[in-house]
Design an enzyme around this catalytic site. Structure first.
Site, mmCIF file in Angstrom:
data_model
loop_
_atom_site.group_PDB
_atom_site.id
_atom_site.type_symbol
_atom_site.label_atom_id
_atom_site.label_comp_id
_atom_site.label_asym_id
_atom_site.label_seq_id
_atom_site.Cartn_x
_atom_site.Cartn_y
_atom_site.Cartn_z
ATOM 1 N N PRO A 1 38.680 -0.841 -5.530
ATOM 2 C CG PRO A 1 39.849 -0.717 -3.525
ATOM 3 C CD PRO A 1 38.647 -0.150 -4.232
ATOM 4 C CG ASN A 2 42.610 -5.023 -5.094
ATOM 5 O OD1 ASN A 2 43.625 -4.903 -5.761
ATOM 6 N ND2 ASN A 2 42.535 -4.604 -3.830
ATOM 7 N NE ARG B 1 40.481 -9.369 -4.763
ATOM 8 C CZ ARG B 1 39.702 -8.486 -4.183
ATOM 9 N NH1 ARG B 1 38.750 -7.896 -4.866
ATOM 10 N NH2 ARG B 1 39.878 -8.186 -2.922
ATOM 11 C CE1 TYR C 1 35.888 -10.852 -2.821
ATOM 12 C CE2 TYR C 1 38.145 -11.556 -3.228
ATOM 13 C CZ TYR C 1 37.227 -10.867 -2.459
ATOM 14 O OH TYR C 1 37.632 -10.201 -1.343
ATOM 15 C CG ASN D 1 32.075 -4.515 -4.476
ATOM 16 O OD1 ASN D 1 32.699 -4.238 -3.456
ATOM 17 N ND2 ASN D 1 32.108 -5.713 -5.029
ATOM 18 C CB ALA E 1 39.854 -3.063 0.835
ATOM 19 N NE ARG F 1 36.318 -12.841 2.577
ATOM 20 C CZ ARG F 1 36.863 -12.053 1.650
ATOM 21 N NH1 ARG F 1 36.090 -11.227 0.957
ATOM 22 N NH2 ARG F 1 38.162 -12.089 1.410
HETATM 23 C C1 DQA Z 1 34.449 -7.248 -1.560
HETATM 24 C C2 DQA Z 1 34.695 -7.563 -0.081
HETATM 25 C C3 DQA Z 1 35.789 -6.674 0.478
HETATM 26 O O1 DQA Z 1 36.015 -6.999 1.844
HETATM 27 C C4 DQA Z 1 37.081 -6.872 -0.294
HETATM 28 O O2 DQA Z 1 38.078 -5.997 0.195
HETATM 29 C C5 DQA Z 1 36.896 -6.720 -1.756
HETATM 30 C C6 DQA Z 1 35.726 -7.336 -2.373
HETATM 31 C C7 DQA Z 1 33.409 -8.210 -2.194
HETATM 32 O O3 DQA Z 1 32.867 -7.874 -3.227
HETATM 33 O O4 DQA Z 1 33.180 -9.303 -1.651
HETATM 34 O O5 DQA Z 1 37.740 -6.182 -2.446
HETATM 35 O O6 DQA Z 1 33.932 -5.931 -1.658
#
Ligand code: DQA
Length: 149
Positions: free
Chosen positions: A11-12, A19, A24, A75, A78, A108
């Site tokens: 996700p995301n 983002r 990132y 990857n 979350a 983090r």
């Molecule tokens: C992530 C790290 C995760 O904690 C976060 O929720 C992400 C991106 C990363 O690539 O650094 O969505 O996986």
């Protein structure tokens, strides 16, 4: 050619580039895909690169990998920190998995310090940005060369 390495993104990660670029970076997911695919071609492996925002779809891709992939670079975003279901799927896949994160999750928030994925992975690469994906591919390829313990 051996079956492809599934490079799965959770996700995301479709928001990469827009983002939180300070965390990132500015590369988009399309850029990541291009970097992964050109590196894979240069080392002679096939990849199948995908992204989903859905936990269920990610789990279904892990199930599919069991019969169609030689390994997984993952990857999970979350879901890394929350999904026992994803952990169970990875265990059932019986494939080598390398976990990757763009950011250094250990530098983090504390809720990012635990990874369910890591418990099913050969190893974890985090904090190297997009380069982590090519490092993960190389790590998996090295792992394939090792005789089973
Ligand atoms: C992530 C790290 C995760 O904690 C976060 O929720 C992400 C991106 C990363 O690539 O650094 O969505 O996986």
């Amino acid at each position: 050619m051996s079956p492809p390495i599934f490079v799965l993104n959770g996700p995301n990660l479709n928001m990469l580039g827009k983002r939180e670029p300070a965390i990132y970076g500015t590369a988009t997911l399309a850029d990541v895909r291009q970097i992964v695919e050109s590196h894979a071609a240069s080392v002679g492996v096939a990849t199948d690169f995908r992204q989903t925002n859905s936990e269920g779809e990610l789990i279904e891709w892990v199930h599919e990998a069991r019969d169609r992939a030689s390994g997984i670079v993952l990857n999970a975003g979350a879901y890394t920190h929350t999904s026992i279901a994803l952990f169970d799927a990875l265990k059932s896949a019986e494939l080598p998995v390398v976990e990757v994160h763009l950011s250094n999750i250990f530098a983090r928030e504390s809720f990012r310090h635990h990874s369910y994925v890591a418990m099913a992975a050969v190893g974890v690469i985090c904090g190297f940005g997009v380069r982590g994906y090519t490092m993960a591919l190389d790590a998996l390829i090295e792992h394939f060369k090792k005789p089973a313990a």
